[in-house]
Design a protein around this motif. Structure first.
Motif, PDB file in Angstrom:
ATOM      1  N   ARG A 148      13.567  14.775 -14.022  1.00 37.03           N
ATOM      2  CA  ARG A 148      12.925  15.927 -13.383  1.00 37.03           C
ATOM      3  C   ARG A 148      13.580  17.220 -13.843  1.00 37.03           C
ATOM      4  N   TRP A 149      14.909  17.243 -13.929  1.00 40.30           N
ATOM      5  CA  TRP A 149      15.597  18.432 -14.417  1.00 40.30           C
ATOM      6  C   TRP A 149      15.176  18.745 -15.845  1.00 40.30           C
ATOM      7  N   HIS A 151      12.355  17.935 -17.292  1.00 38.82           N
ATOM      8  CA  HIS A 151      10.976  18.439 -17.273  1.00 38.82           C
ATOM      9  C   HIS A 151      10.932  19.898 -16.839  1.00 38.82           C
ATOM     10  N   LEU A 152      11.687  20.244 -15.794  1.00 34.36           N
ATOM     11  CA  LEU A 152      11.714  21.630 -15.329  1.00 34.36           C
ATOM     12  C   LEU A 152      12.315  22.554 -16.386  1.00 34.36           C
ATOM     13  N   GLU A 153      13.338  22.066 -17.093  1.00 35.56           N
ATOM     14  CA  GLU A 153      13.966  22.875 -18.132  1.00 35.56           C
ATOM     15  C   GLU A 153      12.996  23.121 -19.285  1.00 35.56           C
ATOM     16  N   ALA A 155       9.729  23.097 -19.030  1.00 37.46           N
ATOM     17  CA  ALA A 155       8.703  24.007 -18.516  1.00 37.46           C
ATOM     18  C   ALA A 155       9.216  25.449 -18.502  1.00 37.46           C
ATOM     19  N   ARG A 156      10.502  25.608 -18.127  1.00 39.60           N
ATOM     20  CA  ARG A 156      11.081  26.954 -18.113  1.00 39.60           C
ATOM     21  C   ARG A 156      11.119  27.540 -19.523  1.00 39.60           C
TER      22      ARG A 156
END
Length: 356
Positions: A148-149, A151-153, A155-156
């Motif tokens: 999840r981290w 994926h968020l990274e 996306a960022r």
């Protein structure tokens, strides 16, 4: 929409899972006592196979369902713990069921060694099994949290890249009219006293506009094209200034130099030099150098310094600000820009080095 990059990442994750679980199931075959033959090792491995399968099920029930649904999305810790308690018990019962199957249907696999030789008989089996299952639950949580981290990274980074691209596009759109306005002002000044020079300037301007309208829409252009653009701009400016202005052109870029560079990245420096390097009496000196050594691009401009008067409102000042912002966006941590007034305020210099 699923992209090729997502598919590749999915294949890598699948391969990683297969390798890890293959190791979990295969490695125990290589641990045996000196008095055990292959048949004994194989029988012992099959007896412990139920535990390995229970670990796999505990991990994937958490990885695929419990952690995403009750921990990452809803933050429902009570259900997360309660369901995992049930899963843990189910894992222990699965091991017991495997032992029952062995004892009743595969007697050749029953451990016939004395109890003193059985290591796990010394440790409460349920306690040991529960501890290992908890470790696999923690592993599922850790893997999901990391994914999840990640994926968020990603996306960022995608959002930052999109924002940077939008900002660059906006800067390019600002630069075109800004450059055109400055150039037209120069031609307008020529029309008043030398129409022949003004006509020549219009011809030079057409060459410049071709570069501005087409090359400026790309992120990078070959350095030789940018060098040609700078030469054309200098020729256009020479038409406007008097013979009392000394212009030294030291552009040493080779005609086939394809080193990529951001288009029009140096034009505002040139504009600034011609705007502030010439006195009201029409005198001054401007030195322009552009070179490329081992992939490093250096543009250095020095000019006599005649700052604008307080009541001079010409120019919006966005040119150098754009240079600074574009350098930050396109060459983060890979450029230097030295600039300032030297020689007791008589000379201004600006030196940009874009590192390979």
């Amino acid at each position: 929409m699923t992209t090729i990059g997502d598919n590749k990442q999915g294949y890598r994750n699948l391969l990683l899972h297969i390798l890890c679980w293959a190791l979990l199931f295969i490695v125990p075959l290589f641990f045996h006592g000196s008095d055990e033959n292959w048949t004994m090792v194989w029988h012992r491995y099959l007896r412990g196979l139920g535990a390995s399968v229970s670990y796999l099920l505990v991990f994937y029930v958490n990885y695929l369902w419990i952690v995403p649904r009750y921990m990452l999305n809803k933050k429902d810790w009570k259900r997360f713990l309660l369901i995992n308690l049930l899963v843990l018990v189910a894992g222990l019962l699965l091991v017991d069921l495997w032992h029952v199957i062995i004892n009743n249907f595969m007697p050749e696999l029953v451990d016939k060694r004395p109890k003193g030789r059985r290591y796990f008989s010394r440790v409460p089996r349920y306690f040991y099994g529960s501890l290992v299952n908890i470790l696999f639950i923690a592993l599922a949580v850790a893997v999901r949290m990391y994914q999840r981290w990640q994926h968020l990274e990603e996306a960022r980074k995608e959002a930052e890249a999109a924002r940077a691209e939008a900002e660059l596009s906006n800067l390019r759109n600002q630069l075109n009219p800004h450059f055109l306005l400055n150039t037209l002002n120069n031609i307008y000044a020529l029309i008043a006293f030398d129409q022949d020079k003004a006509q020549t300037a219009v011809g030079e301007l057409s060459k410049l506009l071709r570069h501005v309208l087409y090359e400026n829409q790309q992120d990078y252009v070959p350095l030789y094209k940018e060098a040609d653009f700078m030469r054309n701009y200098i020729e256009l400016m020479k038409i406007r200034v008097t013979d009392n202005v000394k212009i030294v052109d030291n552009i040493t870029v080779q005609p086939n130099d394809s080193t990529p560079v951001a288009p029009l990245i140096f034009i505002s420096l040139l504009e600034n030099a011609f705007k502030h390097g010439i006195s009201p009496q029409g005198t001054g000196e401007i030195n322009i150098a552009l070179s490329q050594v081992a992939g490093d691009i250096t543009c250095e401009i020095r000019n006599t310094h005649y700052p604008k008067r307080e009541n001079d409102k010409s120019g919006s000042g966005i040119g150098l600000e754009q240079v600074s912002r574009r350098l930050e966006l396109m060459y983060p941590d890979s450029y230097t820009w030295e600039k300032g007034v030297i020689n007791d305020g008589k000379e201004y210099f600006s030196k940009i080095t874009i590192k390979k």
